[in-house]
Design a protein around this motif. Structure first.
Motif, PDB file in Angstrom:
ATOM      1  N   ASP A 180      19.472   9.551   5.091  1.00 50.85           N
ATOM      2  CA  ASP A 180      19.687  10.442   5.373  1.00 50.85           C
ATOM      3  C   ASP A 180      20.613  11.616   4.405  1.00 50.85           C
ATOM      4  OD1 ASP A 180      19.012  11.236   8.393  1.00 50.85           O
ATOM      5  OD2 ASP A 180      20.673  10.436   9.141  1.00 50.85           O
ATOM      6  N   ASP A 181      20.873  10.350   3.523  1.00 52.56           N
ATOM      7  CA  ASP A 181      22.041  11.031   2.343  1.00 52.56           C
ATOM      8  C   ASP A 181      21.236  11.731   1.094  1.00 52.56           C
ATOM      9  OD1 ASP A 181      23.706   9.290   3.530  1.00 52.56           O
ATOM     10  OD2 ASP A 181      24.037   7.858   2.202  1.00 52.56           O
ATOM     11  N   PRO A 182      21.601  12.640   0.476  1.00 54.31           N
ATOM     12  CA  PRO A 182      21.386  13.035  -1.091  1.00 54.31           C
ATOM     13  C   PRO A 182      20.774  12.282  -1.792  1.00 54.31           C
ATOM     14  CG  PRO A 182      23.426  13.514  -0.781  1.00 54.31           C
ATOM     15  CD  PRO A 182      23.694  13.099   0.050  1.00 54.31           C
ATOM     16  N   ALA A 183      19.572  12.843  -2.125  1.00 55.21           N
ATOM     17  CA  ALA A 183      19.420  12.186  -3.617  1.00 55.21           C
ATOM     18  C   ALA A 183      20.483  11.733  -4.989  1.00 55.21           C
ATOM     19  CB  ALA A 183      18.015  12.620  -4.536  1.00 55.21           C
ATOM     20  N   GLY A 184      20.200  10.106  -5.307  1.00 51.45           N
ATOM     21  CA  GLY A 184      21.824   9.900  -6.464  1.00 51.45           C
ATOM     22  C   GLY A 184      19.724  10.300  -7.709  1.00 51.45           C
ATOM     23  N   TYR A 185      20.512   9.481  -8.252  1.00 46.59           N
ATOM     24  CA  TYR A 185      19.556   9.341  -9.395  1.00 46.59           C
ATOM     25  C   TYR A 185      18.955   7.877 -10.000  1.00 46.59           C
ATOM     26  CZ  TYR A 185      21.947  13.652 -10.839  1.00 46.59           C
ATOM     27  OH  TYR A 185      22.709  14.816 -10.479  1.00 46.59           O
ATOM     28  N   ASP A 204       0.616  -1.076   0.409  1.00 50.23           N
ATOM     29  CA  ASP A 204      -0.301  -0.194   0.414  1.00 50.23           C
ATOM     30  C   ASP A 204       1.150   1.477   0.266  1.00 50.23           C
ATOM     31  OD1 ASP A 204      -2.715  -1.418   0.315  1.00 50.23           O
ATOM     32  OD2 ASP A 204      -2.644  -1.309   1.854  1.00 50.23           O
ATOM     33  N   ARG A 205       2.460   1.240  -0.128  1.00 50.50           N
ATOM     34  CA  ARG A 205       2.842   2.528  -0.419  1.00 50.50           C
ATOM     35  C   ARG A 205       3.408   2.155  -1.855  1.00 50.50           C
ATOM     36  NH1 ARG A 205       6.244   0.559   5.551  1.00 50.50           N
ATOM     37  NH2 ARG A 205       4.551   0.466   6.712  1.00 50.50           N
ATOM     38  N   VAL A 206       4.271   3.236  -2.327  1.00 51.15           N
ATOM     39  CA  VAL A 206       5.436   3.891  -3.328  1.00 51.15           C
ATOM     40  C   VAL A 206       6.556   4.890  -2.162  1.00 51.15           C
ATOM     41  CG1 VAL A 206       3.513   5.725  -3.505  1.00 51.15           C
ATOM     42  CG2 VAL A 206       5.086   5.322  -5.412  1.00 51.15           C
ATOM     43  N   ILE A 207       7.376   4.195  -2.962  1.00 52.05           N
ATOM     44  CA  ILE A 207       8.625   4.226  -2.186  1.00 52.05           C
ATOM     45  C   ILE A 207       9.291   5.723  -3.384  1.00 52.05           C
ATOM     46  CG2 ILE A 207      10.843   4.331  -1.737  1.00 52.05           C
ATOM     47  CD1 ILE A 207       8.230   2.353  -0.193  1.00 52.05           C
ATOM     48  N   VAL A 208       9.453   6.555  -3.378  1.00 56.85           N
ATOM     49  CA  VAL A 208       9.822   7.998  -3.927  1.00 56.85           C
ATOM     50  C   VAL A 208      11.750   8.129  -3.590  1.00 56.85           C
ATOM     51  CG1 VAL A 208       7.988   8.483  -4.860  1.00 56.85           C
ATOM     52  CG2 VAL A 208       9.095   9.774  -3.073  1.00 56.85           C
ATOM     53  N   HIS A 209      11.969   8.270  -4.370  1.00 59.56           N
ATOM     54  CA  HIS A 209      14.149   8.687  -4.259  1.00 59.56           C
ATOM     55  C   HIS A 209      14.313   9.795  -4.230  1.00 59.56           C
ATOM     56  CE1 HIS A 209      18.590   8.092  -4.649  1.00 59.56           C
ATOM     57  NE2 HIS A 209      18.423   8.110  -3.960  1.00 59.56           N
ATOM     58  N   VAL A 210      14.050  11.260  -3.071  1.00 61.47           N
ATOM     59  CA  VAL A 210      13.913  12.348  -3.470  1.00 61.47           C
ATOM     60  C   VAL A 210      14.682  13.019  -2.624  1.00 61.47           C
ATOM     61  CG1 VAL A 210      11.401  12.347  -3.949  1.00 61.47           C
ATOM     62  CG2 VAL A 210      11.946  12.849  -1.532  1.00 61.47           C
ATOM     63  N   GLY A 211      15.296  12.386  -1.620  1.00 57.18           N
ATOM     64  CA  GLY A 211      16.609  13.373  -1.222  1.00 57.18           C
ATOM     65  C   GLY A 211      16.165  14.235  -0.095  1.00 57.18           C
ATOM     66  N   ALA A 212      14.709  14.607   0.892  1.00 55.67           N
ATOM     67  CA  ALA A 212      14.321  15.212   1.472  1.00 55.67           C
ATOM     68  C   ALA A 212      15.408  15.140   2.575  1.00 55.67           C
ATOM     69  CB  ALA A 212      13.073  14.719   1.917  1.00 55.67           C
ATOM     70  N   LYS A 213      15.165  16.911   3.145  1.00 59.89           N
ATOM     71  CA  LYS A 213      16.008  17.103   4.413  1.00 59.89           C
ATOM     72  C   LYS A 213      15.328  16.463   5.402  1.00 59.89           C
ATOM     73  CE  LYS A 213      18.569  20.785   3.104  1.00 59.89           C
ATOM     74  NZ  LYS A 213      18.569  21.946   3.240  1.00 59.89           N
ATOM     75  N   ARG A 214      16.125  15.634   6.744  1.00 60.95           N
ATOM     76  CA  ARG A 214      15.767  15.025   8.334  1.00 60.95           C
ATOM     77  C   ARG A 214      15.192  13.871   7.833  1.00 60.95           C
ATOM     78  NH1 ARG A 214      10.832  16.659   9.136  1.00 60.95           N
ATOM     79  NH2 ARG A 214      10.341  17.917   8.079  1.00 60.95           N
ATOM     80  N   GLY A 215      15.854  12.974   7.350  1.00 66.11           N
ATOM     81  CA  GLY A 215      16.075  11.556   7.078  1.00 66.11           C
ATOM     82  C   GLY A 215      15.045  11.429   5.798  1.00 66.11           C
ATOM     83  N   GLY A 216      15.169  11.765   4.562  1.00 67.86           N
ATOM     84  CA  GLY A 216      14.289  11.672   3.827  1.00 67.86           C
ATOM     85  C   GLY A 216      14.937  11.619   2.739  1.00 67.86           C
ATOM     86  N   CYS A 217      15.721  10.446   2.118  1.00 70.25           N
ATOM     87  CA  CYS A 217      16.441  10.310   1.397  1.00 70.25           C
ATOM     88  C   CYS A 217      14.992   9.708   0.435  1.00 70.25           C
ATOM     89  CB  CYS A 217      17.905   9.173   0.986  1.00 70.25           C
ATOM     90  SG  CYS A 217      18.743   9.278  -0.093  1.00 70.25           S
ATOM     91  N   LEU A 218      14.775   8.312   0.762  1.00 63.27           N
ATOM     92  CA  LEU A 218      13.756   7.620   0.861  1.00 63.27           C
ATOM     93  C   LEU A 218      12.573   8.249   0.971  1.00 63.27           C
ATOM     94  CD1 LEU A 218      15.120   4.264   0.217  1.00 63.27           C
ATOM     95  CD2 LEU A 218      14.732   5.912  -1.358  1.00 63.27           C
ATOM     96  N   LEU A 219      11.069   8.101   0.864  1.00 63.18           N
ATOM     97  CA  LEU A 219       9.581   8.589   1.615  1.00 63.18           C
ATOM     98  C   LEU A 219       9.272   7.562   0.873  1.00 63.18           C
ATOM     99  CD1 LEU A 219       9.603  12.192   1.104  1.00 63.18           C
ATOM    100  CD2 LEU A 219       9.973  11.197   2.953  1.00 63.18           C
TER     101      LEU A 219
END
Length: 450
Positions: free
Chosen positions: A223-228, A193-208
């Motif tokens: 905690d990392d920045p987003a890759g591609y 029921d989830r969709v995972i996105v790799h967006v590099g959000a701050k405060r621990g959101g490399c993945l949401l």
């Protein structure tokens, strides 16, 4: 054929828990026949560059004036590198339009005619985004919906039948995502029921992890920045993991809550963690352009991971995802071309000297395995008595727009068919039914394969 493909479209509605788009067990493959498997997401039905193809001849059917596959239709499209996704009789991709206003679009076309069925557009401002011609990520089609990630962080969920917007998230405004140099490029990945996105959000959101029903955040991870590159789900020692390659680490996450299980440092030059990782033989493998490849061996405990080997000389990939078959992996190396190596050790076996795709600053080709049971005639090497009994057929679209049939094995690279079907492209094609759908910065085309 249409009925079988419709069954494949409806299947997730009845079996979305037992047959996730992220981890399809063998039983689920029975739904798709060799002539009808769809292409609902990045890298195909299983997200690993494999396709249950119909039986294909050694050469392309002579259906066009140039002697290649028969062209069914060709339509203009806006700019972008987003791959193509296909379910049933619908083809979905993304593009960017600049007139009368600058927008990103999710576009759905009729698979038989190329006629536009619907489009959902939203305003963007690319500004000085490098290579900023359009979106990068392939749409993900699942359970009657389409999930997309735009280059500037817009996450959308629309109805597959109509294109009606169900929900959207601006990851930059709402979650402080930081856009990398070349824009966000990872395709959304479904997990129940989830969709995972790799967006590099701050405060621990490399993945949401977002709720598929409303787009609300379920968990934040890393905690990392987003890759591609698009994350992958794996199963090892009876446990599932979500693997993400960032510009700073190779990371294993717990899919339940996004917690980091392990991470191995790998700070890549200019942040180009691009090619989707692969996982075989207990090894997570990633390939970098300037900094080379690393193989991470996982232990029995989900928190155990260590560097097994690395190579910065012979195995330097960029955008093209490696593929694997029976102990050997195949990688598009920037200096030597298509390269075969032992996954367990990194030992190089051969390269093709840029025969598959031209050498250049950014060499690219999309490699996909055909069904292992594809009943094609024996290869020339086999006819000559050479030992390539384990060679496997692949279908390839290179950066020049050439569609290629080839065998890859211990005996090397053997090409049996090539035809140009589109202009220069970095976008990943889709294969569905008996067709290939490919796009460039200006057009999208459908051709018959058999």
């Amino acid at each position: 054929m249409r009925g079988e493909r419709t069954m494949n479209l409806l299947m997730p509605r009845f079996a979305k828990r037992a047959c996730l788009a992220t981890l399809l067990p063998a039983a689920c493959l029975l739904v798709a026949t060799a002539s009808a498997e769809d292409w609902p997401r990045w890298r195909g039905p299983r997200g690993d560059g494999t396709w249950q193809a119909p039986p294909l001849a050694e050469t392309w059917p002579d259906g066009s004036p140039d002697g290649g596959p028969k062209q069914l239709w060709r339509q203009p499209i806006g700019g972008g590198y987003a791959g193509v996704s296909v379910v049933g009789n619908r083809v979905v991709t993304m593009d960017r339009q600049t007139e009368p206003n600058e927008v990103e679009r999710i576009v759905c076309l009729d698979a038989d005619t190329g006629r536009e069925l619907w489009a959902h557009a939203y305003a963007v401002e690319y500004g000085k985004l490098d290579y900023g011609n359009g979106p990068r990520a392939a749409p993900t089609i699942f359970d009657g919906r389409v999930y997309t990630l735009g280059a500037l962080g817009h996450v959308c969920c629309v109805e597959f039948d109509t294109g009606r917007l169900l929900w959207s998230v601006d990851a930059v405004k709402e979650h402080k995502a930081v856009i990398p140099t070349w824009g966000l490029a990872a395709s959304p990945v479904i997990d129940g029921d989830r969709v995972i996105v790799h967006v590099g959000a701050k405060r621990g959101g490399c993945l949401l992890a977002l709720d598929r029903g409303n787009g609300r955040v379920v968990w934040r991870g890393g905690d990392d920045p987003a890759g591609y590159c698009t994350p992958i789900f794996i199963e090892h020692a009876g446990k599932r993991q979500l693997i993400c390659w960032t510009p700073e680490h190779i990371v294993g996450h717990d899919p339940a809550d996004g917690a980091v299980l392990w991470k191995v440092p790998y700070k890549v030059n200019l942040g180009v963690s691009i090619a989707t990782p692969i996982f075989h033989e207990g090894l997570v493998f990633v390939a970098g352009y300037w900094d080379g490849s690393k193989a991470i061996r996982l232990g029995d405990d989900p928190r155990d991971a260590e560097l097994a080997w690395e190579d910065s000389r012979d195995l330097r990939g960029l955008m093209s995802q490696p593929i694997y078959d029976r102990g050997r992996a195949y990688l598009l190396d920037k200096a030597k071309g298509l390269t075969c190596f032992e996954l367990s050790s990194g030992k190089k076996l051969w390269d093709d000297g840029h025969r598959m795709t031209p050498r250049g600053r950014n060499p690219q080709a999309s490699l996909v395995w055909l069904d292992a049971s594809d009943a094609a005639p024996k290869s020339e090497n086999q006819k000559k008595g050479n030992d390539d009994s384990q060679a496997r057929r692949a279908i390839i679209l290179n950066s020049e727009g050439d569609l290629i049939l080839a065998r890859l094995g211990a005996g090397g690279y053997e090409e049996t068919a090539r035809a140009n079907i589109i202009g220069k492209t970095w976008a990943h094609p889709a294969y569905a039914g008996k067709r290939c759908y490919a796009r460039s910065d200006t057009e999208i085309v459908a051709v018959e394969l058999a």
